[in-house]
Design an enzyme around this catalytic site. Structure first.
Site, PDB file in Angstrom:
ATOM      1  N   ALA A  84       1.878 -43.873   2.806  1.00  0.00           N
ATOM      2  CA  ALA A  84       2.223 -44.993   1.929  1.00  0.00           C
ATOM      3  C   ALA A  84       3.030 -44.500   0.728  1.00  0.00           C
ATOM      4  CB  ALA A  84       0.949 -45.706   1.470  1.00  0.00           C
ATOM      5  N   VAL A  85       2.687 -43.317   0.222  1.00  0.00           N
ATOM      6  CA  VAL A  85       3.443 -42.766  -0.908  1.00  0.00           C
ATOM      7  C   VAL A  85       4.889 -42.506  -0.484  1.00  0.00           C
ATOM      8  CG1 VAL A  85       3.676 -40.806  -2.493  1.00  0.00           C
ATOM      9  CG2 VAL A  85       1.409 -41.724  -1.980  1.00  0.00           C
TER      10      VAL A  85
ATOM     11  N   LEU B  32      -3.640 -44.982  -2.168  1.00  0.00           N
ATOM     12  CA  LEU B  32      -2.495 -44.909  -1.255  1.00  0.00           C
ATOM     13  C   LEU B  32      -2.614 -43.617  -0.455  1.00  0.00           C
ATOM     14  CD1 LEU B  32      -1.182 -47.177  -2.978  1.00  0.00           C
ATOM     15  CD2 LEU B  32       0.973 -45.940  -2.700  1.00  0.00           C
ATOM     16  N   ASP B  33      -2.402 -43.701   0.860  1.00  0.00           N
ATOM     17  CA  ASP B  33      -2.400 -42.468   1.636  1.00  0.00           C
ATOM     18  C   ASP B  33      -1.013 -41.831   1.565  1.00  0.00           C
ATOM     19  OD1 ASP B  33      -0.764 -43.573   3.773  1.00  0.00           O
ATOM     20  OD2 ASP B  33      -2.543 -44.704   4.339  1.00  0.00           O
ATOM     21  N   SER B  34      -0.904 -40.624   2.135  1.00  0.00           N
ATOM     22  CA  SER B  34       0.339 -39.859   1.991  1.00  0.00           C
ATOM     23  C   SER B  34       1.539 -40.605   2.579  1.00  0.00           C
ATOM     24  CB  SER B  34       0.185 -38.502   2.674  1.00  0.00           C
ATOM     25  OG  SER B  34      -0.230 -38.690   4.018  1.00  0.00           O
TER      26      SER B  34
END
Ligand SMILES: Cc1ncc(COP(=O)(O)O)c(C=O)c1O
Lengths: 407, 82
Positions: B45-46, B41-43
Site C-alpha cells: 500500500a505504501v 498500511l502494508d508495504s
C-alpha cells in the site's frame, strides 16, 4: 521491546486467517496420491492449488531418471558449483534448456527465487535502472533489494506508464532494464509483451521476462509467452523455475547476451549456495523432454482451464480477466475468503488462499491452478463444491470492495 | 512564510488527502504519524501510495527510498526532494 514485537500486526493477521478452523498456511498432506490428489486430515482431497501444471511430479520417466541419478551420483552435491565442482547433470540440464529455448546460454540456480536474485542483482549495477512491474513477484522485489540499481516501479501491465517513467529518466546515465512476468500468478493475466518490447526498443532498454508460470503452459512448444507472441528474439533474458511445469525445484535463466557466462563468477545467489542435487537435475532434464515430446499435456491443461473458468463464471464467481492456468476467485473481503477456503477444504478441495499484502489492490483471493492431469469429473466436483460453499456462506451477496485509488 | 515552506505544506496536504483513501485505521494525520504502525498500511500500500504521489506531482521517487520512509513527514519530504 522484544525481538519479534514488530511482527505483532502480522501475527494478528495470521490469527485472523485461522478463525475459519484450519491454518491456511500450515496445511499438511499426509500422503500424496497423484498430481491431483492427496490425503489431508484423513480425507482424500483434490489438489487444485499447486502449480503442477503438466502433472509431471509423478511422471514415470521423470521418476526413473531421478532414481537412477540418485543411485549413481548420491543424494546431494554438498557444495556450490564454483567451489565444489559441477556435476555432469548441471551442464547437461543447462545444455538441454539452452537447446529447448534456442538460446546460447543457460545458468541453472537452486531455486526460481534465487534465479531472480542472481540475474536482476547483476544485470543492473549502481548506475543502472531497474523498471519493475508493480505486481511483480516477491523474488523480483527482493532481487532489487539485493542489487544496487535504482528501482522504478511502473503500473501493472501498463506500457504507457512504463514509457512515461523511462522518459523521466532521460539524461540520466546507466542502462535501463525492464522486468515483467509472462503470466501473473495472482489473477492469471499476461503481460502486453509486444507493447513492452516497443517501449524497450524506443528507449534502448533491456528486458528480463520471468516466465515462471508460462513455461510449459504457453506457446506452441511450451516456451512461454515470448514464444506465444513470436517475440523471443526481443526478450534479452528469460528467467524461469523448475518448481511448476517441470514438477521439481530450481530455477534458470537463458539468454543470447554476449558475455553472459561471466555471471557464474559474479552472481552471489549462484555462487554462494549449494547446487541442485543430481536427482533434481535428472528429473528436470527428463521433464524438459516430456514438455517437448507431449504437446497434448498443454492441450489437456487448456481444456481444463476452459472447463473450470467456464463453470465458475457461469456459477457467478468474480474471476481474473483472462482464461489462464491460474483461475483466481475474488472474494468480497478477507473474512469471506477465509470462510470460503475452509469450506472448500472441508469438502475435499484444496486451493490456495492469498490475502493482502501478497495480492494486488488489496484483493482477497482463492487461487485455483489447473493441472493437465485433472479429470473432467474432478473439475466438475470443484465447481459444485465452490458453488455450494459460496451459497452457504453468502459469498455471492455483494461485490468485493477494492482498495481505493490503488487500481 | 518562505517558498520552500509553502511548497512543503502543499505536498503535505496532498499526501494527507491521498492517505485518507489508503489508511486502515482512523487517526489524525500529522508529520509524525507512522505510516505502518498508526495507519496500518502494508508495504504494498505504501508503494501504491508513492505511485499516486509520483503521478500527482510528476516526480520519480526510486523504490530504494521506501525502506527509509517511516512517517508521513518522511513521505512528504521524499516527494518534495524529487
Ligand atoms: C513469477 C515468479 N517468479 C519466481 C518464483 C520463484 O520460484 P520458486 O518458487 O521456484 O523459487 C515464483 C514462484 O514462486 C513466481 O511465481
Amino acid at each position: 521491546m522484544g525481538l519479534f514485537d514488530r511482527f505483532d500486526g502480522l501475527a494478528k493477521l495470521h490469527a485472523m486467517a485461522t478463525t475459519g478452523g484450519e491454518d491456511p498456511f500450515a496445511v499438511r498432506m499426509d500422503r500424496v496420491l497423484s498430481p491431483t490428489e492427496a490425503v489431508i486430515n484423513g480425507r482424500q482431497t483434490i489438489l487444485i492449488g499447486t502449480h503442477n501444471y503438466l502433472g509431471l511430479t509423478f511422471d514415470p520417466a521423470c521418476i526413473e531418471a531421478s532414481q537412477k541419478a540418485v543411485a549413481a551420483f548420491g543424494t546431494g552435491t554438498t557444495g556450490s558449483r564454483i567451489a565444489n565442482g559441477s556435476y555432469a547433470g548441471h551442464r547437461g540440464l543447462e545444455k538441454t534448456l539452452a537447446a529447448f529455448f534456442g538460446r546460447k546460454h543457460c545458468m541453472v540456480f537452486s531455486t526460481g527465487y534465487q534465479a531472480n536474485l542472481g540475474i536482476l542483482s547483476t544485470v543492473a549495477g549502481p548506475q543502472d535502472h531497474l523498471l519493475i512491474d508493480a505486481d511483480s513477484h516477491a523474488s523480483i522485489y527482493d532481487a532489487c533489494k539485493l542489487g544496487s540499481a535504482t528501482v522504478v516501479r511502473f503500473r501493472h501491465n501498463d506500457p504507457a506508464d512504463l514509457d512515461r517513467r523511462l522518459q523521466k529518466l532521460s539524461g540520466e546515465p546507466g542502462n535501463r532494464v525492464i522486468v515483467a512476468e509472462g503470466l501473473y500468478s495472482m489473477l492469471g493475466d499476461t503481460a502486453p509483451l509486444r507493447e513492452f518490447v516497443e517501449v524497450k526498443k524506443k528507449h534502448g532498454a533491456y528486458i528480463v521476462l520471468d516466465e515462471a508460470h508460462s513455461v510449459g503452459t504457453m506457446g506452441e512448444n511450451g516456451r512461454g509467452l515470448a514464444e506465444a507472441e513470436g517475440l523471443e528474439a526481443d526478450v534479452d533474458f528469460v528467467v524461469g523455475t523448475f518448481s511448476k511445469s517441470f514438477g521439481a525445484v530450481g530455477g534458470f535463466c537463458v539468454s543470447d547476451m554476449e558475455g553472459f557466462e561471466v555471471l557464474r563468477i559474479a552472481s552471489r545467489p549462484y555462487m554462494f549456495t549449494a547446487s541442485l542435487p543430481p536427482s533434481i537435475m535428472a528429473s528436470v532434464t527428463e521433464a524438459v523432454h516430456q514438455v517437448q515430446a507431449r504437446p497434448e499435456l498443454r492441450r489437456q491443461l487448456w481444456q481444463n482451464v476452459d472447463r473450470l473458468y467456464g463453470g465458475l463464471q457461469k456459477a457467478g464467481f468474480i474471476l481474473g480477466p483472462e482464461k489462464a492456468p491460474v483461475v483466481a476467485i475474488t472474494l468480497r473481503d478477507q473474512e469471506t475468503a477465509i470462510r470460503f477456503w475452509n469450506g472448500l477444504l472441508a469438502n475435499g478441495v484444496y486451493c490456495a488462499l492469498v490475502l493482502p499484502p501478497a495480492t494486488p489492490n488489496g484483493l482477497s483471493l482463492c487461487r485455483l491452478s489447473l493441472c493437465a492431469a485433472h479429470t473432467a469429473a474432478q473439475i466438475k466436483r470443484v465447481v459444485e463444491v465452490a458453488t455450494g460453499v459460496a451459497n452457504e456462506i453468502g459469498a455471492f451477496d455483494a461485490v468485493p470492495a477494492k482498495r481505493a485509488a490503488a487500481g | 512564510m518562505g517558498l520552500v515552506h509553502r511548497e512543503d505544506t502543499a505536498v503535505f496536504d496532498a499526501v494527507v488527502t491521498l492517505l485518507d483513501q489508503f489508511k486502515r485505521e482512523e487517526a489524525i494525520i500529522t508529520r509524525e504519524t507512522d505510516i505502518s504502525e498508526d495507519l496500518r498500511l502494508d508495504s504494498l500500500a505504501v508503494m501504491d501510495l508513492m505511485m499516486e504521489l509520483e503521478d500527482k506531482f510528476d516526480v520519480s521517487i526510486p523504490l530504494n527510498l521506501v525502506a527509509e520512509i517511516r512517517t508521513v513527514g518522511d513521505l512528504a519530504e521524499a516527494v518534495r526532494r524529487h
